[in-house]
Design a protein around this motif. Structure first.
Motif, mmCIF file in Angstrom:
data_model
loop_
_atom_site.group_PDB
_atom_site.id
_atom_site.type_symbol
_atom_site.label_atom_id
_atom_site.label_comp_id
_atom_site.label_asym_id
_atom_site.label_seq_id
_atom_site.Cartn_x
_atom_site.Cartn_y
_atom_site.Cartn_z
ATOM 1 N N PRO A 116 0.813 -1.280 -0.027
ATOM 2 C CA PRO A 116 -0.059 0.091 0.065
ATOM 3 C C PRO A 116 0.910 1.377 0.031
ATOM 4 C CG PRO A 116 -0.189 -1.317 2.119
ATOM 5 C CD PRO A 116 0.594 -1.816 1.223
ATOM 6 N N SER A 121 6.865 -4.286 0.113
ATOM 7 C CA SER A 121 6.135 -5.431 1.056
ATOM 8 C C SER A 121 7.603 -6.180 1.478
ATOM 9 C CB SER A 121 5.315 -6.394 -0.027
ATOM 10 O OG SER A 121 6.312 -7.222 -0.961
ATOM 11 N N THR A 122 7.402 -7.485 1.859
ATOM 12 C CA THR A 122 8.136 -8.263 2.538
ATOM 13 C C THR A 122 9.128 -8.531 1.412
ATOM 14 O OG1 THR A 122 6.820 -10.005 2.375
ATOM 15 C CG2 THR A 122 7.038 -9.273 4.591
ATOM 16 N N TYR A 123 8.769 -8.446 0.045
ATOM 17 C CA TYR A 123 9.820 -9.148 -0.946
ATOM 18 C C TYR A 123 9.852 -8.080 -2.112
ATOM 19 C CZ TYR A 123 5.206 -10.440 -2.923
ATOM 20 O OH TYR A 123 3.956 -10.368 -3.417
ATOM 21 N N ARG B 74 10.677 -15.629 0.992
ATOM 22 C CA ARG B 74 9.118 -15.376 0.785
ATOM 23 C C ARG B 74 8.466 -16.333 1.753
ATOM 24 N NH1 ARG B 74 8.810 -13.189 -4.756
ATOM 25 N NH2 ARG B 74 6.774 -13.011 -4.312
ATOM 26 N N CYS B 134 -1.182 -14.085 -6.740
ATOM 27 C CA CYS B 134 -1.777 -12.807 -6.223
ATOM 28 C C CYS B 134 -1.243 -12.248 -4.989
ATOM 29 C CB CYS B 134 -3.347 -13.006 -5.913
ATOM 30 S SG CYS B 134 -3.899 -13.017 -4.400
ATOM 31 N N CYS B 135 -0.671 -13.059 -4.024
ATOM 32 C CA CYS B 135 -0.414 -12.504 -2.994
ATOM 33 C C CYS B 135 0.627 -13.247 -2.459
ATOM 34 C CB CYS B 135 -1.665 -12.475 -1.923
ATOM 35 S SG CYS B 135 -3.046 -12.173 -2.676
ATOM 36 N N ASP B 136 1.999 -13.343 -2.870
ATOM 37 C CA ASP B 136 3.370 -13.848 -2.466
ATOM 38 C C ASP B 136 3.139 -15.445 -3.034
ATOM 39 O OD1 ASP B 136 5.651 -14.404 -1.559
ATOM 40 O OD2 ASP B 136 5.400 -13.891 0.682
ATOM 41 N N VAL B 566 8.371 -14.687 6.655
ATOM 42 C CA VAL B 566 6.968 -13.689 6.624
ATOM 43 C C VAL B 566 6.798 -13.525 5.083
ATOM 44 C CG1 VAL B 566 8.761 -11.848 6.616
ATOM 45 C CG2 VAL B 566 6.318 -11.533 7.664
ATOM 46 N N GLY B 567 5.549 -13.252 5.076
ATOM 47 C CA GLY B 567 5.000 -13.047 3.485
ATOM 48 C C GLY B 567 3.652 -13.366 3.467
ATOM 49 N N TRP B 569 -0.141 -12.330 2.129
ATOM 50 C CA TRP B 569 -1.093 -11.120 2.131
ATOM 51 C C TRP B 569 -0.756 -10.334 3.127
ATOM 52 C CZ3 TRP B 569 -3.397 -7.190 0.764
ATOM 53 C CH2 TRP B 569 -4.588 -7.212 0.065
ATOM 54 N N GLY B 571 2.358 -9.963 4.568
ATOM 55 C CA GLY B 571 3.452 -9.354 4.453
ATOM 56 C C GLY B 571 3.488 -8.271 3.314
ATOM 57 N N ILE B 572 2.361 -8.466 2.459
ATOM 58 C CA ILE B 572 2.361 -7.214 1.448
ATOM 59 C C ILE B 572 1.813 -6.186 2.065
ATOM 60 C CG2 ILE B 572 1.086 -6.459 -0.514
ATOM 61 C CD1 ILE B 572 1.407 -9.694 -1.274
ATOM 62 N N GLY B 573 0.622 -6.260 2.921
ATOM 63 C CA GLY B 573 -0.171 -5.210 3.354
ATOM 64 C C GLY B 573 0.498 -4.521 4.717
ATOM 65 N N ALA B 575 4.054 -4.678 5.587
ATOM 66 C CA ALA B 575 5.437 -4.787 5.518
ATOM 67 C C ALA B 575 5.771 -3.238 6.040
ATOM 68 C CB ALA B 575 5.988 -4.954 4.357
ATOM 69 N N ALA B 576 5.141 -2.293 5.402
ATOM 70 C CA ALA B 576 5.231 -1.146 5.687
ATOM 71 C C ALA B 576 4.271 -0.366 6.822
ATOM 72 C CB ALA B 576 5.302 -0.071 4.361
ATOM 73 N N GLY B 577 3.671 -1.151 7.306
ATOM 74 C CA GLY B 577 2.739 -0.882 8.579
ATOM 75 C C GLY B 577 1.663 -0.078 7.793
ATOM 76 N N LEU B 578 0.614 0.070 8.615
ATOM 77 C CA LEU B 578 -0.588 0.882 8.179
ATOM 78 C C LEU B 578 -0.805 2.126 8.653
ATOM 79 C CD1 LEU B 578 -3.162 -2.336 8.130
ATOM 80 C CD2 LEU B 578 -1.699 -1.278 6.083
ATOM 81 N N LEU B 594 6.325 -3.531 9.961
ATOM 82 C CA LEU B 594 6.487 -4.810 10.184
ATOM 83 C C LEU B 594 8.213 -5.024 9.668
ATOM 84 C CD1 LEU B 594 5.862 -7.758 10.895
ATOM 85 C CD2 LEU B 594 4.869 -8.015 8.662
#
Lengths: 204, 610
Positions: A116, A121-123, B74, B134-136, B566-567, B569, B571-573, B575-578, B594
């Motif tokens: 976002p 992301s993690t990767y 991943r 879609c998500c890792d 870690v990873g 959905w 890990g995507i959403g 990773a940078a925190g919300l 995260l």
């Protein structure tokens, strides 16, 4: 908090008709390019309670310090802004329609890997950081169109697909860049939506 | 007939002598707590071990016994199996499987990598397959069949039967098409576990963000021959439903129950993916699984209930015929996939003994159903933040959607704000556990809300087909993004709740020692008292945990294992925190990102008492 709005008032958008109750009708602007012909954005901040058509406030708040959204400044800068009362809370801002389209396309297509708000992301890397570190528009364009595999230096198992043939992506690369550049420049605070200016229509 | 009579007949039937089938052999192995023979521990999905050597009085002194790096970065979901003296560990793409000898310091007996020369068995390159996940790159684990087979459901949808002793391929069949972009089957991927029933293995499919039409397909375990396939939507014959006999809310579903609920032939790219954790009741001979979101995420283009996306399916595993269906989120407008695990528990519900099915849905409601009849018994919110619907109407089974949170009502190009839960749901795939001692469900949850804006997109075969943007943030009134809860499925009430800074994305495991294990995204392996949630143990593993806990015993000693990496959905959403670090405004974003806490890396950590 003593709010200093003056230097952010933008006559071009905030015409005299603006009041706490009225819904301003700002003008459309054409997609922007910088001096080097790279796509760029218009982000403007204003004040007041912009209302939705049903009368409820949009409640969009931007907080600025030293001309940047507050989450981009250091703690020292923040302290300084507090000290000299230049920490500014603004009730709304604008982004041009092209940048808005970029925001939207990013979150529909890029978000699922790059996270976002262009934060990574993690990767997958943070594109905001990539642009801060010098990723040019040409490279941004090339990677999206052609993808990036191990041959181009991607870590094993971390590939960037090619989107050149994807009609939901390819036409919007300029706009995506506008959005990510605005994030990289600290102009759009994460998580908060700026209202968009009306769509610019080409004059026939 | 009374419940009592039914159960007498059922037990009488059990007492009759019967031939030893693969089913009964596997079920017998599931009852042996020294092994962990299926991803969920057992068919009922309890994720419960009868081992009690590690218990609430001594878990505080738990130590790491050994660790194992998978060599793959991943996200690592799922968990290892233990069959006899062998442990089987899987990885994210390239979906390597390791067999480790527990008698010989976890020596690698064999290692299987389905990617050869950069290509998966189905012929797609690994890069292509990664680009349509879609998500890792997650995989939710291998499973075991007692004829000595380990089955892997690889990311390119290949189903691969391996000799458990040698790792040699017995057969490979590619279920769908990961990259060919054919209408209706484009860009399907495999991430869900292969599910063993009798002499069959069944697989679902992923890719509802890519315009697929997903299905469950059953294969013969000995030959790899396809036995049946049931689509999530489409004509009755594709879905293997009987308009007169298949029921929903106890009534026959009627003819063309799915076709009627889609505009035109939108069902052909209707989504309905199946990639969670499943259940099987051998007495009722019924398989239970859930289907995912209808595509696209833009609801405006697909008015109708979009059946049977977002649906609990109860099917006969022999021929695939649906016994009953229950759609939790008709006309999804938020990406609340109905794929989460099915937990089968015989329990008292509202004073009556029931063969229940308990399901914690992405949409924030916990459903208790009668798993024999498909009757809806309880539907209550398991996170108080849930607001998209006020309640579920128990007569119709339909959620009562609030217009202000309806992204279809608000319309295309409108940003609908403050919807709870976010698209990742009040709970995603991370499976809950059932504590047989307290009768409570141990549920790892998300506590995240979102803004959601649907818009028009083109369908381009083989490419993402999403059509919505969303931004997520912590639920109002807090800065934490997850809760670990104890749930009473009869009353539909939260009994205890522990705040976690990030979504709890690991599968829980309850034990006869009165404790429950779960992991956190920062990487903590935790043990709490099952009855109260009181934290008794924590240890920070090498990476964030999105895998599921398991337990086994070897030479009389109990071990607890968990995959870190870690990873997903999450890990995507996250990773940078919300949250914004808006320290200047008084909001304390203690935990923002995260990636300040953990980094990639697949590692198995195994704990034991010293």
């Amino acid at each position: 908090m003593n709010l200093n709005f003056n230097k952010y008032l933008l006559a071009i958008f905030l015409t005299a008709s603006f009041s706490a109750k009225a819904i301003p009708t700002p003008e459309a602007v054409e997609p922007q390019f910088d001096a080097d012909d790279n796509p760029t954005y218009i982000i403007k901040y204003g004040k007041g309670d912009r209302l939705k058509e049903d009368g409820t406030p949009l409640n969009l708040i931007q907080i600025e310090c030293q001309g940047k959204a507050v989450d981009f400044v250091t703690d020292e800068e923040l302290d300084q802004c507090r000290g000299d009362d230049s920490l500014v809370e603004m009730k709304y801002g604008w982004m041009d329609f092209s940048t808005y389209k970029g925001w939207r396309a990013y979150h529909a297509e890029c978000h699922v890997c790059h996270g976002p708000d262009a934060m990574g992301s993690t990767y997958a890397p943070s594109l905001m950081v990539s642009i801060q570190e010098g990723l040019s528009y040409d490279d941004f364009f090339t990677v999206i169109m052609n993808g990036r595999g191990e041959a181009e230096g991607a870590q094993k198992g971390n590939v960037m697909p090619a989107f050149g043939a994807n009609t939901n992506v390819a036409p919007h690369v300029e706009d995506m860049y506008r959005y990510v550049k605005a994030r990289a420049d600290g102009k759009i605070r994460r998580g908060v939506r700026l209202p968009k200016l009306p769509k610019f229509k080409e004059v026939e | 007939m009374s419940i009592l009579k039914k159960s007498i007949i059922a037990s009488a039937a059990l007492a009759l002598p019967f031939a030893v089938s693969a089913n009964s052999k596997l079920e017998k192995m599931m009852k042996d707590p020294s092994q962990w023979v299926q991803q969920s521990g057992d068919y009922a999905g309890h994720r419960y071990t009868n081992l009690d050597q590690i218990n609430k009085s001594n878990v505080g002194s738990l130590k790491v016994a050994w660790t194992f790096s998978t060599g793959v970065l991943r996200g690592h979901e799922g968990g290892p199996l233990v069959i006899g003296d062998m442990m089987y560990v899987h990885t994210a793409i390239p979906n390597i499987v390791y067999a480790l000898d527990l008698n010989d310091d976890q020596r690698i007996v064999w290692k299987y990598n389905p990617v050869k020369g950069g290509k998966f068995p189905g012929g797609e390159t690994m890069d292509r397959v990664i680009s349509v996940m879609c998500c890792d790159n997650v995989n939710r684990g291998v499973n075991y069949h007692p004829n000595g087979t380990i089955v892997l459901h690889a990311a390119d949808t290949s189903v691969i039967a391996l000799d458990a002793k040698t790792g040699k391929e017995k057969w490979i069949t590619t279920n769908l098409h990961a990259g060919t972009g054919k209408y209706g089957v484009s860009a399907s991927t495999g991430s869900g576990q292969p599910f063993i029933i009798k002499d069959t293995v069944g697989v679902g499919c992923s890719g509802a963000e890519f315009g697929v039409r997903c299905n469950w397909t059953s294969y013969d375990i000995n030959s790899g021959k396809r036995l049946w396939r049931a689509y999530s939507m489409g004509p009755d014959k594709d879905m293997l439903v009987d308009p007169n006999k298949t029921t929903s809310m106890l009534k026959p579903i009627g003819k063309d129950s799915s076709l009627k609920t889609w505009p035109g032939d939108a069902w052909k790219i209707g989504g309905g993916s199946i990639w969670g954790f499943y259940g099987y009741d051998s007495k009722l001979n019924t398989l239970y699984y859930g289907t995912g979101n209808p595509s696209t995420w833009n609801p405006v283009v697909r008015p109708g209930d979009n059946k049977w996306s977002m649906t609990i399916n109860a099917r006969n595993p022999d021929n695939g015929m649906a016994k009953w269906l229950y759609q939790m989120t008709p006309y999804d407008e938020w990406d609340y996939d109905g794929v989460n695990e099915m937990i089968l528990v015989d329990m008292k519900v509202k004073g009556k003994n029931r063969q229940a099915l308990v399901h914690f849905d992405r949409n924030g409601f916990a459903y208790t159903m009668d798993r024999a009849s498909g009757e809806l018994l309880v539907a209550e919110k398991y996170d108080p933040a849930v607001n998209w619907a006020t309640h579920v109407d128990m007569k119709t089974g339909r959620p009562q959607v609030q217009d202000r949170y309806s992204t279809a009502h608000q319309g295309e190009d409108v940003n609908t704000t403050n919807i709870c839960p976010a698209a990742l749901g009040s709970k995603d795939q991370q499976p809950a556990a059932y504590d047989r001692l307290s009768g409570l469900f141990m549920v790892p949850t998300n506590h995240v809300c979102m803004d959601y804006e649907p818009f028009k997109v083109d369908y381009v075969a083989g490419n993402a087909y999403v059509g919505a943007t969303l931004s997520m943030y912590p639920a109002p009134g807090g800065t934490h993004l997850g809760n670990m809860i104890g749930w009473d499925a009869d009353k539909g009430k939260i009994v205890w709740s522990n705040e976690e800074p990030f979504s709890v994305w690991s599968g829980a495991m309850a034990t006869a020692g009165g404790i429950t294990f779960y992991g956190t995204l920062e990487g903590y392996a935790k043990a709490v008292e099952s009855k109260t949630g009181k934290e008794l143990f924590k240890f920070k593993t090498p990476s964030g945990i999105i895998g599921n806990f398991m337990s086994y015993s070897h030479k009389g000693k109990q071990y607890v294992g968990i995959l870190s990496g870690v990873g997903g959905w999450a890990g995507i959403g996250l990773a940078a925190g919300l949250t914004d670090p808006t320290a200047g405004l008084g909001a304390v974003g203690a935990y923002s990102a995260l990636h300040n806490h953990t980094a990639l890396g697949g590692v198995l950590t195994v704990f034991a008492l010293p």
